[in-house]
Design an enzyme around this catalytic site. Sequence first.
Site, PDB file in Angstrom:
ATOM      1  N   SER A  17       0.828  -1.199   0.000  1.00 50.91           N
ATOM      2  CA  SER A  17       0.000   0.000   0.000  1.00 50.91           C
ATOM      3  C   SER A  17       0.870   1.259   0.000  1.00 50.91           C
ATOM      4  O   SER A  17       2.062   1.222   0.311  1.00 50.91           O
ATOM      5  CB  SER A  17      -0.929  -0.006   1.217  1.00 50.91           C
ATOM      6  OG  SER A  17      -0.167  -0.099   2.411  1.00 50.91           O
TER       7      SER A  17
ATOM      8  N   THR B 288      -5.462   3.793   7.595  1.00 52.03           N
ATOM      9  CA  THR B 288      -6.858   3.667   8.023  1.00 52.03           C
ATOM     10  C   THR B 288      -7.049   3.751   9.534  1.00 52.03           C
ATOM     11  O   THR B 288      -8.165   3.599  10.016  1.00 52.03           O
ATOM     12  CB  THR B 288      -7.457   2.349   7.499  1.00 52.03           C
ATOM     13  OG1 THR B 288      -6.658   1.240   7.971  1.00 52.03           O
ATOM     14  CG2 THR B 288      -7.476   2.324   5.975  1.00 52.03           C
TER      15      THR B 288
ATOM     16  N   PHE C 249       4.863 -14.433  -7.848  1.00 50.11           N
ATOM     17  CA  PHE C 249       6.023 -13.741  -7.316  1.00 50.11           C
ATOM     18  C   PHE C 249       6.566 -14.514  -6.119  1.00 50.11           C
ATOM     19  O   PHE C 249       5.822 -15.083  -5.331  1.00 50.11           O
ATOM     20  CB  PHE C 249       5.674 -12.324  -6.849  1.00 50.11           C
ATOM     21  CG  PHE C 249       5.119 -11.438  -7.926  1.00 50.11           C
ATOM     22  CD1 PHE C 249       5.351 -11.702  -9.265  1.00 50.11           C
ATOM     23  CD2 PHE C 249       4.364 -10.333  -7.597  1.00 50.11           C
ATOM     24  CE1 PHE C 249       4.841 -10.881 -10.250  1.00 50.11           C
ATOM     25  CE2 PHE C 249       3.848  -9.496  -8.571  1.00 50.11           C
ATOM     26  CZ  PHE C 249       4.091  -9.776  -9.902  1.00 50.11           C
ATOM     27  N   GLU C 250       7.868 -14.491  -5.954  1.00 50.96           N
ATOM     28  CA  GLU C 250       8.482 -15.139  -4.797  1.00 50.96           C
ATOM     29  C   GLU C 250       8.565 -14.126  -3.671  1.00 50.96           C
ATOM     30  O   GLU C 250       9.377 -13.206  -3.706  1.00 50.96           O
ATOM     31  CB  GLU C 250       9.888 -15.647  -5.147  1.00 50.96           C
ATOM     32  CG  GLU C 250      10.564 -16.385  -4.001  1.00 50.96           C
ATOM     33  CD  GLU C 250      11.971 -16.829  -4.363  1.00 50.96           C
ATOM     34  OE1 GLU C 250      12.691 -17.238  -3.456  1.00 50.96           O
ATOM     35  OE2 GLU C 250      12.326 -16.755  -5.545  1.00 50.96           O
TER      36      GLU C 250
ATOM     37  N   ASP D 194       3.500   0.566  25.155  1.00 51.81           N
ATOM     38  CA  ASP D 194       2.067   0.778  25.335  1.00 51.81           C
ATOM     39  C   ASP D 194       1.557   1.861  24.380  1.00 51.81           C
ATOM     40  O   ASP D 194       1.239   2.990  24.784  1.00 51.81           O
ATOM     41  CB  ASP D 194       1.774   1.152  26.782  1.00 51.81           C
ATOM     42  CG  ASP D 194       0.276   1.178  27.064  1.00 51.81           C
ATOM     43  OD1 ASP D 194      -0.477   0.548  26.288  1.00 51.81           O
ATOM     44  OD2 ASP D 194      -0.136   1.826  28.044  1.00 51.81           O
ATOM     45  N   ALA D 195       1.502   1.514  23.109  1.00 53.10           N
ATOM     46  CA  ALA D 195       0.972   2.424  22.092  1.00 53.10           C
ATOM     47  C   ALA D 195       0.690   1.607  20.840  1.00 53.10           C
ATOM     48  O   ALA D 195       1.212   0.497  20.688  1.00 53.10           O
ATOM     49  CB  ALA D 195       1.968   3.541  21.777  1.00 53.10           C
TER      50      ALA D 195
ATOM     51  N   THR E  28       4.861  -0.637  11.366  1.00 55.25           N
ATOM     52  CA  THR E  28       6.003  -1.336  11.958  1.00 55.25           C
ATOM     53  C   THR E  28       6.183  -2.737  11.366  1.00 55.25           C
ATOM     54  O   THR E  28       7.310  -3.208  11.213  1.00 55.25           O
ATOM     55  CB  THR E  28       5.849  -1.440  13.487  1.00 55.25           C
ATOM     56  OG1 THR E  28       4.531  -1.931  13.795  1.00 55.25           O
ATOM     57  CG2 THR E  28       6.052  -0.090  14.146  1.00 55.25           C
ATOM     58  N   GLY E  29       5.083  -3.398  11.039  1.00 58.12           N
ATOM     59  CA  GLY E  29       5.186  -4.715  10.418  1.00 58.12           C
ATOM     60  C   GLY E  29       5.844  -4.641   9.053  1.00 58.12           C
ATOM     61  O   GLY E  29       6.660  -5.497   8.684  1.00 58.12           O
ATOM     62  N   ASP E  30       5.513  -3.592   8.289  1.00 64.31           N
ATOM     63  CA  ASP E  30       6.114  -3.397   6.974  1.00 64.31           C
ATOM     64  C   ASP E  30       7.601  -3.069   7.108  1.00 64.31           C
ATOM     65  O   ASP E  30       8.427  -3.541   6.311  1.00 64.31           O
ATOM     66  CB  ASP E  30       5.393  -2.280   6.236  1.00 64.31           C
ATOM     67  CG  ASP E  30       3.892  -2.539   6.122  1.00 64.31           C
ATOM     68  OD1 ASP E  30       3.516  -3.675   5.794  1.00 64.31           O
ATOM     69  OD2 ASP E  30       3.102  -1.611   6.385  1.00 64.31           O
TER      70      ASP E  30
END
Length: 211
Positions: free
Chosen positions: A10, A45, A95-96, A126-127, A132-134
């Site tokens: 995204s 979002t 795609f690999e 605590d937030a 962060t995952g990306d």
Amino acid sequence: MDCRVLSVQSHVVRGYVGNKSASFPLQVLGFEVDTINSVQFSNHTGYEHWKGQVLTADELHVLYEGIKLNNVNQYDYVLTGMIFERSLFSKTQAFEAVSANAASNDARANGTMVTQQIRMDIPRVDAVFVGTGDLFAAMLLAWTHLHPNDLKTACEKTASVLHHVIKRTITYAKEVAGPNRKPSPAQLELRMVQSKADIEDPAVVLNAVVL
């Protein structure tokens, strides 16, 4: 020789998520990054309001065909993130994709495989952060490429980059929000540019245990 990544994720105009979270850190570490935006939104979002467009499977096919016709579709890695349009999955299955799994396989001289596994204890903040995952996926790709036979070091550097970025972000967000006030999604946008030095050469503050 350049290492080139195709990142299908995204995109947001404001803030850091998807390709905005992955591209800059990978480029800082010397990777060439080509991006296909699975969505183009005003912001992530987690805000109260957001607007934008979603890429369709046909539109993805057109973009990739253009790359292919020019014979510039050779990639060392394909990195995928959240895809809103379900039909896009059928177009990306060829795609690999890179994996966030803390394990790797190395071949011995005799042809047998050695599996590496590690464990890490990660402190909780605590937030609620977005992107962060990306960032984690991009850094794991980068550091496992740069340390192909050392999963422990790759994971320690990956987690430490996240630690520094999150620490800088939460410190900034609390200062801007003021005492006893919950930071807003805008204030919690990752402090990515400000963390450039930590991305390039992270001080290892989180250690891994080899299992």
